[in-house]
Design an enzyme around this catalytic site. Sequence first.
Site, PDB file in Angstrom:
ATOM      1  N   LYS A  80       0.854  -1.202   0.000  1.00 36.67           N
ATOM      2  CA  LYS A  80       0.000   0.000   0.000  1.00 36.67           C
ATOM      3  C   LYS A  80       0.886   1.246   0.000  1.00 36.67           C
ATOM      4  CE  LYS A  80      -4.053   1.888   2.457  1.00 36.67           C
ATOM      5  NZ  LYS A  80      -4.925   1.751   3.645  1.00 36.67           N
ATOM      6  N   SER A 155      -9.855   1.991   2.525  1.00 38.14           N
ATOM      7  CA  SER A 155      -8.965   2.717   1.636  1.00 38.14           C
ATOM      8  C   SER A 155      -8.007   1.816   0.860  1.00 38.14           C
ATOM      9  CB  SER A 155      -8.173   3.739   2.448  1.00 38.14           C
ATOM     10  OG  SER A 155      -7.344   3.074   3.403  1.00 38.14           O
ATOM     11  N   SER A 179      -9.995  -0.337   6.836  1.00 40.71           N
ATOM     12  CA  SER A 179      -9.421  -0.314   5.484  1.00 40.71           C
ATOM     13  C   SER A 179      -8.637  -1.548   5.048  1.00 40.71           C
ATOM     14  CB  SER A 179      -8.522   0.909   5.322  1.00 40.71           C
ATOM     15  OG  SER A 179      -9.319   2.046   5.174  1.00 40.71           O
TER      16      SER A 179
HETATM   17  N1  GLN Z   1     -13.371   4.223   5.804  1.00 42.64           N
HETATM   18  C1  GLN Z   1     -12.854   4.730   7.036  1.00 42.64           C
HETATM   19  C2  GLN Z   1     -12.489   6.173   6.863  1.00 42.64           C
HETATM   20  O1  GLN Z   1     -12.764   6.694   5.855  1.00 42.64           O
HETATM   21  C3  GLN Z   1     -11.666   3.922   7.471  1.00 42.64           C
HETATM   22  C4  GLN Z   1     -10.458   4.212   6.691  1.00 42.64           C
HETATM   23  C5  GLN Z   1      -9.260   3.423   7.133  1.00 42.64           C
HETATM   24  O2  GLN Z   1      -9.377   2.418   7.820  1.00 42.64           O
HETATM   25  N2  GLN Z   1      -8.097   3.926   6.754  1.00 42.64           N
HETATM   26  O3  GLN Z   1     -11.927   6.788   7.712  1.00 42.64           O
END
Ligand code: GLN
Length: 499
Positions: A80, A155, A179
Site C-alpha cells: 500500500k 482505503s 481499510s
Molecule cells: N473508511 C474509514 C475512513 O474513511 C476507514 C479508513 C481506514 O481504515 N483507513 O476513515
Amino acid sequence: MTDLIKLTAAEIAAKIASGEVTAVQVTEAHLARIEAVDEKVNAFLHVDREGALAQARAVDEKRARGEKLGPLAGVPLALKDIFTTKGIPTTVGSKILEGWIPPYDATLTRRLKEADVVILGKTNMDEFAMGSSTENSAYGPTGNPWDLTKIPGGSGGGSSAALASYEAPLAIGTDTGGSIRQPAAVTGTVGVKPTYGAVSRYGMVAFSSSLDQGGPCARTVLDAALLHEVIAGHDPLDSTSIDAPVPPVVEAARNGDVKGMRVGVVKQFRGEGYQAGVLQRFDESVELLKELGAEVVEVDCPSFDLALAAYYLIAPSECSSNLARFDAMRYGLRVGDDGTKSAEEVTALTREAGFGDEVKRRVILGTYALSSGYYDAYYGSAQKVRTLITRDFEKAFGEGGVDVLISPTTPTTAFPIGERADDPMAMYLADLCTIPTNLAGNAAMSLPCGLAPEDGMPVGLQIIAPAMADDRLYRVGAAVEAAFNARWGHALLEEAPAL
Ligand code: GLN
C-alpha cells in the site's frame, strides 16, 4: 508459467525453496500479469519492475549459495502506497506528495526486504487512507476484479484488487476504521487488522495515529499468518509498538479448530441497512461454526451503536493535526512559490491544490472539534464513548466468556463506483462493523463466507479477538476457511469471473 500466479504464497515459497521454480520466474509471471490486466484494474500506482527483479535475483543467488531461505523468500507482494520506500515514490494517494521520493524505508518495508519478500510496487488507495472505496484517490479509482464497475473497498482497494486479480499473492494494508477488512470482504480475500501496536507505524504516513494499524492481506488464512509473522514485532522507532512476543499466528493457522470455543455473535450488527444476502451468508457461517463444535451465543455490545459517531470525531481530529505537516516546505508539492508570496500564502495555495475534498472535509471537521470551547463537547465526548466501547469488549471477553466475537464485515457487498461518491454519510456506513475494533485497539480478521445471491458478489465474515490474542483469529479463520472450501469444492476466489 501463468499457473504461478494462481499459487498461494506458501506454495510459491515451497517451490522456490525446493528449486522447482526460481524467484525470478515467479516475479516475471506476476509482472506479466500486472502488465496484462492492471490497465483495467488500476491496483498499482507504481510498479517497481527493476527493483522487484533485483530482489528476486538476490533470493535465487542466496539459494544457489546454499543459504537458508525465510518462509516467504521470493514471494511477490503489493505494498500500500502509505509506507515509505527508499528511492521509490510514496504518494498516499494524494497530489500533495506527488513526486516525493522518500529517503528512508518504513520499518515494515525494511522487514519485508529482510525477509526476502519481493516488493512488486505500490498500490492505490483513498487519499491519506480516508475512504471506503478507493474513489478518493487522486490517481483515479480501482476496479473490483469481480466486477470492474464496482468498488474494491477502501482505503486499501489497490491491495485487495491486486490479490483478487492475481497480480500478487500477498499485499499490505492499513486499517484505521476498516481499510484492511472492508476491502478484503468485498473482494473475497483475507485481511487482518492486528492488535494496535503489533506492527510498527514508523514510516507509515499518519492519518489517525491512535487508530492506524498496518496488517497482512492475502488469499488464504495461512498466507496472511506467514506475512503477519514477518511484519509484526517490537520496534523501538515506534513509541506505541508493543514490546512482547508476537502471538503464534502461523501455528494457529496450521491448526484451525473451533471445538469447545465460545463464539459471540454481536447483537448490534444486523437489521436495517444490512443486505439480505450478507445476513444469509453470515447466518450460514454461524451454523457452520456450530457444526464445527463451537458454542455460539449472542452478545450485547450497546455502545457499538455510537462507534461511528465517535470515530468520525476522533479520526478527523487526529488527522487535522497529523496533516499540518504538509505545509509545502517539507515534502512534495509546492504551489505559488514565485517570490511574491509569503510562506503562509504558499502553504495555503499548496494545501488547496494538493488535498482532495474528503481530506479537506476532515481537516475542517477535526479542527473545529478540537477548537477551544468545543473540545469537551465533541472530542471529549467521543473519547468517553471510546472507553465505553472498550468496556463492551472487555465484558464480552471477560465475564461473557467468549473467545471471539463474529459479525458480517460489512453491511453490504461492493457497491457501484460512483454510487456513494457524493454522499459521505453513506460511504461512512461501510465501516459500521469494523470501527469498534479500531477504537478499542484489539484484533480482527475478515475472510470470505460466500457470495450474496442477489448480486453474486463476495461477503466477508469478521472475527474479532481480544488484544494480543491475534492467534485466535487464525485458529478460527483457518477452521472456517477449510470447512467452506470443502463445502464449495474450491476456494471462493476461483469463482471470480476471469479478467
Ligand atoms: N473508511 C474509514 C475512513 O474513511 C476507514 C479508513 C481506514 O481504515 N483507513 O476513515
